[in-house]
Design a protein around this motif. Structure first.
Motif, PDB file in Angstrom:
ATOM      1  N   PRO A 188      17.426 -46.062  34.194  1.00  0.00           N
ATOM      2  CA  PRO A 188      18.938 -45.526  34.574  1.00  0.00           C
ATOM      3  C   PRO A 188      20.466 -46.158  35.122  1.00  0.00           C
ATOM      4  N   GLU A 189      19.803 -47.501  36.356  1.00  0.00           N
ATOM      5  CA  GLU A 189      20.445 -48.062  36.677  1.00  0.00           C
ATOM      6  C   GLU A 189      20.941 -49.270  35.686  1.00  0.00           C
ATOM      7  N   PRO A 190      22.373 -49.609  35.533  1.00  0.00           N
ATOM      8  CA  PRO A 190      23.100 -50.651  34.679  1.00  0.00           C
ATOM      9  C   PRO A 190      22.204 -51.447  33.986  1.00  0.00           C
ATOM     10  N   VAL A 191      22.076 -51.838  33.535  1.00  0.00           N
ATOM     11  CA  VAL A 191      20.781 -53.302  32.745  1.00  0.00           C
ATOM     12  C   VAL A 191      21.498 -54.630  31.766  1.00  0.00           C
ATOM     13  N   MET A 192      21.708 -55.810  32.933  1.00  0.00           N
ATOM     14  CA  MET A 192      22.660 -56.717  31.558  1.00  0.00           C
ATOM     15  C   MET A 192      21.534 -58.374  32.073  1.00  0.00           C
ATOM     16  N   VAL A 193      21.397 -59.030  30.975  1.00  0.00           N
ATOM     17  CA  VAL A 193      20.746 -60.378  31.048  1.00  0.00           C
ATOM     18  C   VAL A 193      21.937 -61.296  31.050  1.00  0.00           C
ATOM     19  N   ILE A 194      21.898 -62.188  31.262  1.00  0.00           N
ATOM     20  CA  ILE A 194      23.227 -62.699  31.295  1.00  0.00           C
ATOM     21  C   ILE A 194      22.779 -64.384  31.446  1.00  0.00           C
TER      22      ILE A 194
END
Length: 931
Positions: free
Chosen positions: A436-442
């Motif tokens: 549910p939380e925003p997840v980003m691979v950067i």
């Protein structure tokens, strides 16, 4: 456990509270001495010596030695015992090594220690701060302290913190905040490790030893708590010019020499097992401790205040890894697995899928290679067969077609494998979308390589970088506004947590907690950083709201406690004044006195009337003075207040009125509202009577004002209100007492009682209004009152008939449990020509009335009676003879008396203390037949 001193007292000392002593200051010297002699010699005989109080132990950090600690804090124990009679307080001096054991074994009920020791005790044993010390300066007070790093005067090689490297250093205790830890933090911030970079680092048992060791040259540098040098110089032990302060700092309003950051002063804290009621009374007593009291002077404190925020101490201990923060910032493998379990699961799942795909591809490649090999063998065989045997061409062609078919099938299988790979990538996306939380691979260059649905909802098509997605800016975060978690992970190669304020596509701001973790490649380098954002906005708002509600509840409880005390004192004092006033009148009635002989008696009567006015001020502050509600014109009330105030003493004061004709009325008791404005006008006239000035009174209607919380933390509903401001151009209110102007007995006048503004506060709040003020030194003060508008029409004023004397001798039944008052009324009324029957209890009054109901014309009834109450006595007397005239006599005000009798209503009410002439007028009024 160190020995202490127990302070015990008998319950009767409640009569000698600080408030009563202030009231007695206005009584003539002869009466005052007589009153104290009665208290000292008569009351102890009636109270048993065995009435001992509950013992509460206060542990005090003896940073200057136990004997010094006892001298400093023994008066505080006496003060608390005197103000909390049901408890006796014992002072227990404790060394740095003893204080932890005393708290862990519940050997004390309260503890006073330096701020860093309190933070450790709070983390280990759950102690709670209830008040913070105000340190007494030479010109002002301070609620903060720090450390002073000093060397002997003449040491030109010691000026900065870096100069201390390689020198001998002496501190107080490793657990002393002002004597070591505050200085240690400054060295740590300067990149200096005292335990490694000093030539020697040693500790002693008190601050004075450090100062004397530096003066004698035994050590090069030392550190002590701020105010140590000034106290020793004041005592004559040292001279300030013998020392030089290293890394000297200046803080606005701080009165002592300083080398470090400031930290909140010592708190008083209670243990978890300490009764909450006792702790609450201790807080009230400490907050009301006068700055000039023996307790404050002995402990070198100015006063006590509400508990301060100790986050600066937490920050120090986090930075130095002390106490509860010894392991701060360390993350174990088990903690990581519990918090981020889904990352290993996701990694293993991805690795398994990729392994299966790879194995399948290898298997297909092997089939292709085998097919290719078979094809080549078939082609070679075919060529040989063409050359050798043309007759077998048909069969060879059939075999060739078969091999071509196998190759086509292999190519189809390869296409199927690529499709399965795309499906696996879609599956991976669906897995992270389920979070549910925003997840980003950067990537390390801030480019977003993969994100879930929660992060995509705030992303536009041109958002390529993480700072564009989260902050809608065109540059990476700076450490000044938001610490960048990507940069911290790349620097530390460890997971980090940061707090940011993010904006969504609509511009709405949310507070998020970012958890960033590195993803390593096969070479051990960080190839990507994965970020998970959690919205904590609602949690932070709920915590802020909870703190606001707790503060408002504490303020209301404090006001209610002081108001209850004021009401009780006023009632008891009115009974005492009744005896003084009545006997003085009897003296004039029975003994013919010449004018010069009658003058002292008249002075006694006048003094009693002034003291009665003082008790009315106390009752008004206690919020018990609201009665006879009618529509009141504030314009008329302000005019009457100006006529009653002593403006004749301020002839040079100019009065400016701005009162509109359509000013709304308020529902109130007119006498109380006039009294409130009289008190405010008196203050304004006194502020301008010497140098002259202007008194300005303005009023205005406030239509449909929304609900609000006033400066006194009281909620007021939305509606129509009337605002009145009273301003003067006097010297203003000193900032030192600005937050206490509405408390009783706080005054700027040389002979003031400090009850005027307290009474105004009680009257305004009792009418559902609020009062606030603003003041600037040298420019004057403005008080603003806001009261709800009345919607009712004005009532017809009550018209009284003139009193007439009784036609014949009347019989009066007097009921009062005070023997002196009973004797006084009996003697006075007999002198005035009445026939008297007396009773000191409700039971006796009912019995006498049953026997003499035909003779008795009127009853004077006190409400505070032993046995059956005044209300029950009133009901029984009316049951015997419903038309009997009853005058209620009480030491409380009219509202309290009528509430006590409700729903019954007496024929008349008279408030103690009263003159016999006033009582005679009331008797004539109700006994004289109406025309």
């Amino acid at each position: 456990m160190a020995e202490g001193i127990i302070f015990r007292k008998r319950p009767y000392s409640l009569f000698l509270t600080h408030s009563v002593q202030r009231c007695l200051n206005s009584v003539p010297v002869v009466l005052c001495r007589t009153f104290f002699l009665l208290l000292i010699y008569i009351l102890p005989l009636a109270i048993p010596m065995s009435a001992l109080a509950q013992t509460m132990r206060i542990g005090v950090l003896a940073y200057k030695g136990k004997e010094v600690a006892l001298r400093m804090w023994e008066p505080t124990g006496t003060y608390l015992s005197r103000n909390i009679p049901e408890s006796a307080f014992e002072i227990v001096p404790l060394t740095f090594d003893e204080i932890d054991n005393a708290v862990s074994n519940n050997g004390v009920d309260f503890v006073i220690a330096n701020s860093s020791i309190y933070v450790e005790l709070e983390a280990r044993y759950g102690v709670t701060r209830i008040a913070t010390m105000k340190n007494r300066g030479f010109k002002d007070s301070s609620t903060a302290f720090g450390g002073t790093i000093i060397c002997k005067a003449g040491r030109n090689d010691l000026r900065t913190l870096s100069d201390v490297k390689g020198k001998t250093f002496l501190a107080v205790e490793e657990t002393s905040l002002g004597g070591w830890r505050a200085a240690w933090r400054e060295f740590h911030a300067a990149g200096i490790d005292p335990y490694r970079d000093f030539k020697s680092l040693s500790f002693t048992d008190n601050h004075e030893s450090v100062v004397m060791a530096i003066r004698s040259g035994k050590v090069d540098v030392g550190t002590v708590r701020t105010d140590t040098l000034e106290r020793m110089a004041e005592e004559g032990t040292i001279a300030l010019d013998e020392f030089v302060v290293i890394n000297r700092k200046t803080e606005n309003g701080f009165p002592f020499l300083l080398s470090t950051r400031l930290y909140p002063e010592w708190p008083m804290a209670r243990l978890a097992k300490t009764p909450e009621e006792i702790a609450r009374k201790v807080v009230i007593a400490l907050l009301n401790m006068p700055p000039d009291s023996k307790a404050a002077a002995a402990s070198k404190t100015y006063a006590w205040t509400i508990p301060l925020d100790y986050h600066p101490v937490h920050d120090l201990m986090k930075e130095l890894r002390l106490g509860p923060y010894t392991d701060y910032g360390k993350v174990t493998l088990s903690q990581s697995l519990r918090q981020y379990w889904y990352f290993p699961v996701l990694f293993v799942l991805t690795l398994a899928i990729m392994t299966l795909v790879l194995l399948h591809i290898l298997k297909l490649n092997r089939h292709i290679l085998l097919a290719k090999k078979d094809t080549e063998e078939a082609r070679n065989s075919l060529e040989q067969q063409v050359i050798a045997r043309t007759t077998d061409l048909r069969d060879t062609n059939r075999e060739l077609l078969h091999e071509i078919d196998v190759r086509k099938k292999s190519e189809q299988q390869l296409l199927l494998t690529e499709k399965e790979k795309r499906d696996q990538l879609l599956f991976l996306q669906s897995v992270i979308d389920s979070v549910p939380e925003p997840v980003m691979v950067i990537s390390p260059d801030y480019r977003v390589k993969l994100m879930n649905a929660g992060a995509k909802k705030d992303r536009s098509d041109d958002n390529t970088f993480c700072y564009q997605v989260s902050h809608h800016t065109d540059h990476p975060c700076s450490d000044e506004d938001h610490p960048c978690p990507i940069r911290d992970v790349l620097r530390t190669r460890k997971p980090v947590t940061a707090i940011h304020t993010h904006k969504d596509a609509t511009g709405r701001e949310t507070i998020v907690e970012i958890s960033a973790s590195p993803i390593f490649d096969s070479t051990g380098s960080i190839s990507f950083v994965i970020e998970i954002c959690r919205d904590i906005t609602d949690r932070l708002r709920q915590e802020a709201e909870r703190k606001r509600i707790e503060q408002r509840l504490f303020s209301q409880q404090k006001e209610e406690s002081i108001a209850t005390l004021a009401g009780g004192i006023a009632h008891d004092f009115n009974n005492i004044l009744m005896g003084v006033l009545g006997n003085a009148e009897l003296l004039k009635l029975k003994i013919p006195l010449k004018p010069e002989e009658a003058r002292p008696v008249d002075s006694i009567i006048a003094s009693v009337e002034r003291m009665a006015d003082l008790t009315r001020q106390l009752l008004a502050y206690a919020k018990e003075g609201k009665y006879q509600l009618n529509n009141v014109s504030l314009k008329s009330a302000i005019g009457q207040a100006l006529d009653l105030s002593h403006k004749g003493r301020a002839r040079t004061t100019r009065i400016v009125l701005s009162l509109p004709d359509d000013l709304w009325p308020v529902m109130a008791d007119e006498n109380q509202i006039i009294q409130a404005f009289v008190n405010l006008c008196n203050n304004a006239f006194e502020a301008t009577e010497e140098l002259g000035g202007t008194l300005t009174i303005k009023a205005e209607n406030m239509a449909e004002r929304p609900s609000w919380i006033c400066s006194l933390n009281h909620e007021h509903p939305a509606g129509d209100y009337v605002s009145i401001s009273v301003s003067d151009t006097g010297p203003g209110i000193p900032s030192a007492i600005a937050d206490k102007v509405f408390e009783p007995f706080v005054t700027t006048k040389f002979m003031g009682r400090g009850l005027g503004l307290s009474a105004v506060l009680g009257i305004v709040q009792n009418h559902d209004g609020c009062i606030s003020f603003s003041s600037e030194t040298g420019k004057g003060t403005t008080f603003q009152i806001v009261m709800p508008r009345s919607e009712k029409t004005a009532g017809t004023p009550l018209v009284r008939r003139p009193a007439q004397g009784p036609s014949a001798q009347k019989c009066i039944l007097i009921v009062d449990d005070e023997p002196d008052i009973l004797h006084l009324l009996e003697t006075g009324l007999v002198t005035l020509g009445y026939d008297i029957i007396a009773a000191d209890t409700g039971e006796k009054a009912v019995a006498s009335f049953q026997s003499h109901s035909e003779r008795i014309d009127c009853i004077i009834l006190d409400l505070q009676l032993p046995g059956i109450s005044g209300r029950e006595t009133f009901r029984k007397l009316k049951a015997i003879k419903p038309d009997i005239k009853i005058i209620v006599s009480t030491g409380y005000d009219r509202t309290a008396a009528l509430t006590e009798l409700s729903p019954s209503i007496p024929d008349s009410l008279i408030q103690k203390p009263y003159k016999l002439s006033v009582l005679q007028e009331k008797l004539q009024e109700i006994l004289t037949p109406k025309l």
